[in-house]
Enzyme design. Sequence first.
Site, PDB file in Angstrom:
ATOM      1  N   HIS A 108     -27.915  21.023  45.710  1.00 41.12           N
ATOM      2  CA  HIS A 108     -28.514  21.705  44.561  1.00 41.12           C
ATOM      3  C   HIS A 108     -27.393  22.058  43.580  1.00 41.12           C
ATOM      4  CE1 HIS A 108     -32.145  24.233  43.171  1.00 41.12           C
ATOM      5  NE2 HIS A 108     -31.219  24.387  42.224  1.00 41.12           N
ATOM      6  N   ARG A 121     -37.836  27.839  50.522  1.00 40.66           N
ATOM      7  CA  ARG A 121     -36.949  26.730  50.167  1.00 40.66           C
ATOM      8  C   ARG A 121     -35.536  27.263  49.941  1.00 40.66           C
ATOM      9  NH1 ARG A 121     -36.320  23.577  44.521  1.00 40.66           N
ATOM     10  NH2 ARG A 121     -34.569  22.335  45.285  1.00 40.66           N
ATOM     11  N   ASN A 155     -40.428  19.448  40.305  1.00 40.86           N
ATOM     12  CA  ASN A 155     -40.184  20.740  39.651  1.00 40.86           C
ATOM     13  C   ASN A 155     -40.742  20.645  38.243  1.00 40.86           C
ATOM     14  OD1 ASN A 155     -38.722  21.249  41.949  1.00 40.86           O
ATOM     15  ND2 ASN A 155     -36.732  21.455  40.939  1.00 40.86           N
ATOM     16  N   TYR A 198     -41.427  22.921  34.635  1.00 34.44           N
ATOM     17  CA  TYR A 198     -41.376  24.136  33.820  1.00 34.44           C
ATOM     18  C   TYR A 198     -41.789  23.870  32.370  1.00 34.44           C
ATOM     19  CZ  TYR A 198     -38.193  26.128  37.386  1.00 34.44           C
ATOM     20  OH  TYR A 198     -37.628  26.582  38.547  1.00 34.44           O
ATOM     21  N   GLU A 206     -40.629  23.699  42.532  1.00 29.37           N
ATOM     22  CA  GLU A 206     -40.248  24.769  41.602  1.00 29.37           C
ATOM     23  C   GLU A 206     -41.261  24.857  40.480  1.00 29.37           C
ATOM     24  OE1 GLU A 206     -36.266  25.021  39.923  1.00 29.37           O
ATOM     25  OE2 GLU A 206     -35.412  24.174  41.762  1.00 29.37           O
ATOM     26  N   GLU A 231     -33.336  17.731  41.485  1.00 27.76           N
ATOM     27  CA  GLU A 231     -33.341  17.364  40.058  1.00 27.76           C
ATOM     28  C   GLU A 231     -32.203  16.436  39.658  1.00 27.76           C
ATOM     29  OE1 GLU A 231     -33.496  21.029  37.826  1.00 27.76           O
ATOM     30  OE2 GLU A 231     -35.611  21.316  38.338  1.00 27.76           O
TER      31      GLU A 231
HETATM   32  C1  BGC Z   1     -33.129  24.527  38.883  1.00 26.97           C
HETATM   33  C2  BGC Z   1     -32.925  25.969  39.312  1.00 26.97           C
HETATM   34  C3  BGC Z   1     -32.961  26.882  38.097  1.00 26.97           C
HETATM   35  C4  BGC Z   1     -34.316  26.727  37.438  1.00 26.97           C
HETATM   36  C5  BGC Z   1     -34.541  27.639  36.240  1.00 26.97           C
HETATM   37  C6  BGC Z   1     -34.205  24.339  37.830  1.00 26.97           C
HETATM   38  O1  BGC Z   1     -33.811  23.332  36.981  1.00 26.97           O
HETATM   39  O2  BGC Z   1     -33.387  23.724  39.996  1.00 26.97           O
HETATM   40  O3  BGC Z   1     -31.715  26.049  39.994  1.00 26.97           O
HETATM   41  O4  BGC Z   1     -32.694  28.195  38.422  1.00 26.97           O
HETATM   42  O5  BGC Z   1     -34.453  25.400  36.989  1.00 26.97           O
HETATM   43  O6  BGC Z   1     -33.663  27.334  35.200  1.00 26.97           O
END
Ligand code: BGC
Length: 504
Positions: free
Chosen positions: A143, A98, A327, A329, A392, A189
């Site tokens: 991005h 990507r 994405n 996290y 992501e 995002e």
């Molecule tokens: C973003 C990335 C960033 C990653 C880690 C995401 O929100 O798309 O560009 O590096 O988080 O912070």
Amino acid sequence: MQMIFALIVVHILRGVLAQDELSLAFPDGFSIGAGTSAYQIEGAWNVSDKAENVWDYLLHKCPSLSNNNDTGDIACDSYHKYKEDVQIAKNMGLHHYRFSISWSRVLPTGTPDIISKDGIQYYKNLIDELLKNGIEPFVTLHHFDDLQLLVNKTGGWANESMVEYFAEYSRVMFRELGPKVKFWSTFNEVNIFCKWFAYLNETTPDTAYRASYLCAHNVLKAHARAYHIYDEEFRSIQHGQIGLIISSAYYIPKTAGDTESTDIAFDFNTAWVMNPVYSKKGGYPEVMKQRIAENSRAEGLVSSRLPEFSDKWINYIQGTADYLGLNHYITTLVEPVKKSNGRWYDDAGVIFSNDPSWKLTAIGWGVVPESMSALLRKISKDYNNPPVYILENGASEIADFMDIDRIAYLYSYMKEVLMAKRDGCDVRAYTVWSFLDNYEWFNGYAQTFGLIHVDFKDPNRKRTPKLSSHWLKIILSEGKLLPYKENLLEDYGNELEKTIEALD
Ligand code: BGC
């Protein structure tokens, strides 16, 4: 000395990976890759006719905004080293790679009046190199890196005129690169971009909120314009897919049973930008509309600071995606909070925290793998099981090469993805963030998400595969998620030794 270290690591790995004997095969067609973005890796900020983007401008003007005054001026220098990057990706066996296109590199004035030959050629070369090596390009149009010139002209995404600028830009990209790209994403995002990056200067809560709501409003329109352009002018010849990328945390009530707070958190952060495109009804979530209208009234505003879509726009935006780019996290506890006159959380009325029992990654985000499958199940249930491409997921770990925690993280999150898939969620791809250590926005180079280490002190930006990249290579060649397997240990050890030798 290093050899002993290597053996210790292999021993630890055996422990980490033996904890769970579950072995899950990657389903047919399930694509596994790694991600990057233009500003974070390319460097070459002023080569040829490239124009300044917002990051070039901001970080040159106020370097101290970034940790250690770091900038993306050179970053990983992937503009010059893309061939080497593709070889590394090939060697790992990645199915997809990507990357994003830098608008300021391809259209230096923001409009199709001037199309940079060199800029376009760079992306054509990268795409050809990937395809030649059997890797599918996953291309993102935006991005976080707008053109400074357009921002000067319009004030940025709060201004609706950005919609047509983006539409024109996307048409040029489909025309120039589309014959070889099967997988497009419009914006990375929307929610994070509009909330955290697009209007950094807005300090009063009303203007900050207003700007971020307007930003998302116009970004969603721009996304829909690009989708329709692709659909009407290119799809029948190019046969690709196009979607939007949304970042979603998973929300857990701080007080058991407080689903009202978690629903509000999801609505204000994810459904805000997901419902207009992916819900059956279209438009913003009701809770958001109500709460923001109430707050706006209470502050004496004549109308809600959340803009309204006309019916025409609701219909135009609804359904404009072939897949959902997700994405993920963050997992966070949620609890209600009283209005406190102008804090960022006032519109939603909830606040977030980490559970003290969670292990945290280097950037401070909790490691809660079950959230991944829970989020996928929620999306499948609430949005009629859309095709999901995870674009992501990953962890920052401050460990140069022996990134054992990253392996444990990726293993546990990928396992949850596969379990959600087994339960019927239509998830089709998983992308590790990130391929290379890179410019991590305001954290500079201090946070490292990469599978590949990059030496930012070396003018050549030497790349060295971390242990996690060896592990990924092994599971990709085996076609299944392996926590541990006897006959792999030897390969692991050998690969590891090679890495270490390469460092000497
Ligand atoms: C973003 C990335 C960033 C990653 C880690 C995401 O929100 O798309 O560009 O590096 O988080 O912070």
